[in-house]
Design an enzyme around this catalytic site. Sequence first.
Site, PDB file in Angstrom:
ATOM      1  N   HIS A 213       5.276  10.876  10.337  1.00 34.46           N
ATOM      2  CA  HIS A 213       3.922  10.897   9.785  1.00 34.46           C
ATOM      3  C   HIS A 213       3.027  11.874  10.532  1.00 34.46           C
ATOM      4  CE1 HIS A 213       0.434   9.283   7.670  1.00 34.46           C
ATOM      5  NE2 HIS A 213      -0.190   9.307   8.839  1.00 34.46           N
TER       6      HIS A 213
ATOM      7  N   LYS B 101       0.848  -1.207   0.000  1.00 35.36           N
ATOM      8  CA  LYS B 101       0.000   0.000   0.000  1.00 35.36           C
ATOM      9  C   LYS B 101       0.869   1.237   0.000  1.00 35.36           C
ATOM     10  CE  LYS B 101      -2.502   3.488   1.902  1.00 35.36           C
ATOM     11  NZ  LYS B 101      -1.985   4.763   2.448  1.00 35.36           N
TER      12      LYS B 101
END
Length: 451
Positions: A395, A282
Site C-alpha cells: 500500500h 470497505k
Amino acid sequence: MKHQAVEGFSKLSKEGKIEWVVNEYLNGDESAIKVLKQYWNDDADLQKLHDEFSENTISNFYMPFGLAPNFLINDELYAIPMAVEESSVVAAASKAAKFWQMRGGFKTTVLSTTKLGHVHFMYEGDFDKLKNAFDTKISAQLIETTNDITKNMRARGGGILALELIDKTAELANYYQIKASFETIDSMGANFINSCLEQFAKTLKAEIDIDSTFTETEKDSIQIVMCILSNYTPDCIVRAEVSCPIEQLAEGNVTAEEFVEKFSRAVRIAEIEPYRATTHNKGIMNGIDSVVIATGNDFRAVEACAHTYAAKDGQYSSLTHCEVKDGIFRFWIDLPTALGTIGGLTNLHPLVKLALAVLGKPSAKELMGFVAVAGLAQNFAALRSLVTTGIQKGHMKMHLMNILNQLEATEEEKNYFVNYFKDKTVTHHTVIEEFCKLRGVNSVEEIKKNK
C-alpha cells in the site's frame, strides 16, 4: 467574515456562480478561478453535457480512470474499467486477476434479478376487510391501471412480478405497505418503479373510496405516506467465486496449508467481528464502487444495499466467505446489487459508454458479475497481503507517488525513490527524510522558503 445567503443562485451563469463563491468564501482569490476553469473541457458541447449531469455546476472533478487487465471470467478474458482515486485499488485487483488467471479464473452466477418498491400508507380500520379487498379486487386494478407505464418494460420481458399487502402495525400503529416486486431487465429501473408505485397509491385510494364495504371513517383514514423503490435488493443478487486445489496456494515461504489456514481464519474473523467486518467490506467496496462509477451506475445505492445485506442476520458481517472441501479451496461473494446498462449516464457520458464497450456492451446481469468479481478480487488481494507480508508494504509503495507529488519532486527524483524503496518499506517519515537529504536541506519548510 460573516457570509450572506444568496437568492437565485441556480439562475446565475457559470461565471456568475464562480464569481460569487470566490468573493463570498475564498476572499476573491483569482487562483481559485484559474483552478476551476482549468478543469473545464475545451469542447464546449462536451462541457455543456457534463454541466447538465448535475445542478449549479462550476467545474469538473476528475477521478483517475484505469483498467485492471487479465480477468478470466467464465472462461473469457476481460479488462475491467475502474474509476477510483485510491492508488492501490487497481493494482490489487490486477494482481488478484493475474493470480487466478492461472487457477481457473472467476465464475459468476446471477441468482435472481428481482427489485422491490413500496407504497407506505396508514389505515385505521378492519385489516381483514382491507386484506380481502386487496386480494379480490385492488391488486388486479393496480396491474390494470399501470399497463401504460409497464407496456415497454413488458415488451422487453420485464414488468411487475408480484404484489403483496404487508401489515406493519406491530412495529408502528396503523402502518401498512404494498410491497411490489419488479423485473427491469437492463435498466436499473428507479424511475419505472417509482412511477408504478405512485400510480398504485392513486389506485388504492380510488378503489377503497368506491368500495361500499368500507365505512366513511375507514375510507378517510387511508393516508399515503410515500411511494419509493427500495435500494435494498436481497433478491437481485449475483455470486462470484474462485476455487482451486489447496496445493496451488503456496505463497513464498508460506506453505499452501498454512496460507489457507491463515486466509480462512481472516475471513472467519470478518464474519464474527463487526469492527473487522467493516474494514473488510470497505475493501470489497473499493473494487465494487470503482466499476460501478466507471459504468455510470449509482454507487451510493450499491453501497447502501451491500451494507444492509451484510447485517441481514442481525449482526454486521463479511460479504465474502470461504471453505475447504475435499482438498479444494473455494472463496466467494454473494452481492445484492441493482445495476443498469441502459438509461441514465450509460447513454450520455462518453467515458461510461467507452467503459461498457470495453466490457463488450454487457447486459445488466453480466455487469452484475463484473462488479462482484472486482469486489472479490479486491478482497482476495487484501487478505492475501494481510496474512503474509502485511498490508502496508504494498500500500505504501503505491502511496509513494502521492507523497512525492506533494513534495513536487522531479521525474528524476521520482525514479530515484522508486529504486530506493525496491527493498525497503515505504513510510511517510522515511520519504521526507531521504528527500531532504537528496535536496541537501534540513526540512521541507526549508525547500518551501527557497522557492
